[in-house]
Scaffold this active site. Structure first.
Site, PDB file in Angstrom:
ATOM      1  N   ASP A   1       0.676  -1.003   0.012  1.00 55.61           N
ATOM      2  CA  ASP A   1      -0.242   0.187  -0.034  1.00 55.61           C
ATOM      3  C   ASP A   1       0.948   0.816  -0.347  1.00 55.61           C
ATOM      4  O   ASP A   1       1.242   1.595   1.057  1.00 55.61           O
ATOM      5  CB  ASP A   1      -0.887   0.042   1.391  1.00 55.61           C
ATOM      6  CG  ASP A   1      -2.090   0.765   1.195  1.00 55.61           C
ATOM      7  OD1 ASP A   1      -1.918   2.211   0.515  1.00 55.61           O
ATOM      8  OD2 ASP A   1      -2.718   1.446   2.622  1.00 55.61           O
TER       9      ASP A   1
ATOM     10  N   GLU B   1      -2.159   0.128  -4.069  1.00 58.62           N
ATOM     11  CA  GLU B   1      -2.229  -0.849  -3.821  1.00 58.62           C
ATOM     12  C   GLU B   1      -2.477  -2.311  -4.326  1.00 58.62           C
ATOM     13  O   GLU B   1      -3.357  -2.280  -5.936  1.00 58.62           O
ATOM     14  CB  GLU B   1      -3.618  -0.767  -2.319  1.00 58.62           C
ATOM     15  CG  GLU B   1      -4.179  -0.426  -1.578  1.00 58.62           C
ATOM     16  CD  GLU B   1      -5.378  -0.434  -1.081  1.00 58.62           C
ATOM     17  OE1 GLU B   1      -5.889  -1.801  -0.716  1.00 58.62           O
ATOM     18  OE2 GLU B   1      -5.906   0.664  -0.942  1.00 58.62           O
TER      19      GLU B   1
HETATM   20 MG   LIG Z   1      -2.439   4.320   0.440  1.00 55.55          MG
END
Ligand SMILES: [Mg+2]
Length: 394
Positions: A9, A112
């Site tokens: 992420d 992501e």
């Molecule tokens: Mg993020």
């Protein structure tokens, strides 16, 4: 054998990518180090915060709030307009880089990705060591940071990547559920929205552990089908696969973010017409016919909603897809300002399945598709903007 899944992420993605872009442009200010946000144009409309720097976070500025509000919280806040093309490029770098670590990479959103690392240990080594390597190499190569979460399924990897930020690796293995997942406030559990967490709090469920130990029959009465998902997630159970299907097999999608909010159905339909034209011509190029159509809208508060429709006749003609999309719009549109419009088509067949309906004679369909073919040819020759169907000017 237990699976090993990683969730990668990007930290404050839009802001980090913008910071990197500005530095590359010769700026000597790293906007990650000052109170800064990425937001829409302040003057044109009520812009909102799309991403914030860590110093901005210290002022309690949150994603989705108005720029006006954010400025009140921190008068010296710097606001930068987004460069979506740049973000797409950075996102593509992430995906490509991760393909070095597994053949199974899923891009779940612009910032992501999941990778399925199961079985890769023999080739590349210990997952935790590799997670650190991924994190460090991305920083070194691209100039922005990520969090990496490692777990035995996608849910746990995703939860782990969220633990503390930025630039960190966390694990949430099956045997760590009780110590790491259960103490969290229930609203931090994946897919538990604001509404559900209020409802859960009302019945005394404050933590994930409370949810896991709550009487399941009672939970079902309150949340119906969603209760199953809630219970599974509270125990860290998730059987979904890392979906690495190439884009084509997932369907074709197209969307556009508008500079000024669309404020009525007619305006939305104009945009839809152009999108459908583009999308259906791609279908025709690939010689496929779609039988499921999904319409997505994003309102000015950045809430997305979508609806899909299975159609009786799989099709790739502009007019038919447009008609289906308009019907979806009738039920989906809530008379609020719309900022993004998207259409996705899936469930492809290589033949049109034509059942002559009340509204469409076989002749009409033939006429539509030969018109489409002519237009495709002209577009190929002279470019995309040369032709506007009559209705797009309405
Ligand atoms: Mg993020």
């Amino acid at each position: 054998m237990k699976k090993i899944i990683m969730h990668i992420d990007v930290n404050n993605a839009f802001l980090s990518w913008e910071a990197k872009y500005l530095l590359d442009q010769g700026s000597n200010l790293d906007i990650r180090t000052i109170p800064a946000v990425i937001g829409g144009d302040e003057s044109k409309r009520h812009g909102v915060v799309l991403a914030k720097s860590t110093p901005a976070k210290a002022y309690n500025i949150v994603t989705g709030e108005s720029l006006f509000n954010a400025k009140q919280k921190c008068p010296r806040l710097k606001i930068y307009s987004p460069h979506h093309e740049i973000y797409e490029q950075e996102s593509a770098k992430l995906y490509k880089f991760l393909s070095n670590y597994s053949p199974k990479v899923e891009r779940s959103s612009i910032d992501e990705c999941y990778i399925d690392y199961s079985g890769m240990e023999k080739l590349l080594g210990d997952p935790l060591k590799v997670a650190h390597e991924i994190k460090d190499k991305i920083k070194e190569l691209y100039g922005w940071t990520v969090n990496v979460g490692v777990g035995n399924n996608k849910l746990c990897a995703k939860m782990a990547s969220d633990f503390t930020k930025p630039d960190k690796v966390h694990t949430l293995y099956q045997e760590e559920i009780e110590t790491k997942l259960w103490p969290l406030p229930v609203n931090e559990l994946y897919m538990i929205g604001k509404k559900s967490s209020v409802k859960l709090n009302e019945i005394g469920i404050k933590t994930v552990k409370d949810l896991a130990s709550y009487d399941f029959e009672k939970l079902k009465l309150l949340f119906k089908k969603t209760a199953y998902m809630m219970r599974d997630y509270a125990f860290g159970i998730d059987n979904s696969e890392v979906d690495n299907l190439p884009h084509e097999n997932k369907g074709i999608s197209i969307s556009t973010t508008v500079a000024n909010d669309l404020i009525n159905k007619e305006q939305i339909k104009k945009v839809l017409w152009d999108l459908v034209g583009e999308l259906s011509s791609r279908l025709r190029k690939e010689n496929v016919y779609a039988s499921v159509i999904v319409l997505s809208l994003r309102n000015n508060k950045f809430i997305n909603y979508s609806q899909q429709r299975k159609i009786i006749n799989s099709t790739n003609t502009t007019k038919e897809i447009y008609n289906e999309v308009c019907q979806l719009l009738e039920t989906l549109y809530k008379k609020e300002p719309i900022r993004l419009v998207g259409i996705r088509v899936t469930s492809f067949t290589d033949k049109p399945y034509q059942q002559i309906s009340l509204f469409n004679s076989g002749e009409d369909i033939k006429k539509d598709s030969s018109l489409d073919k002519t237009i495709d040819k002209i577009k190929d020759k002279y470019g995309n903007n040369i032709i506007l169907y009559a209705s797009s000017k309405k």
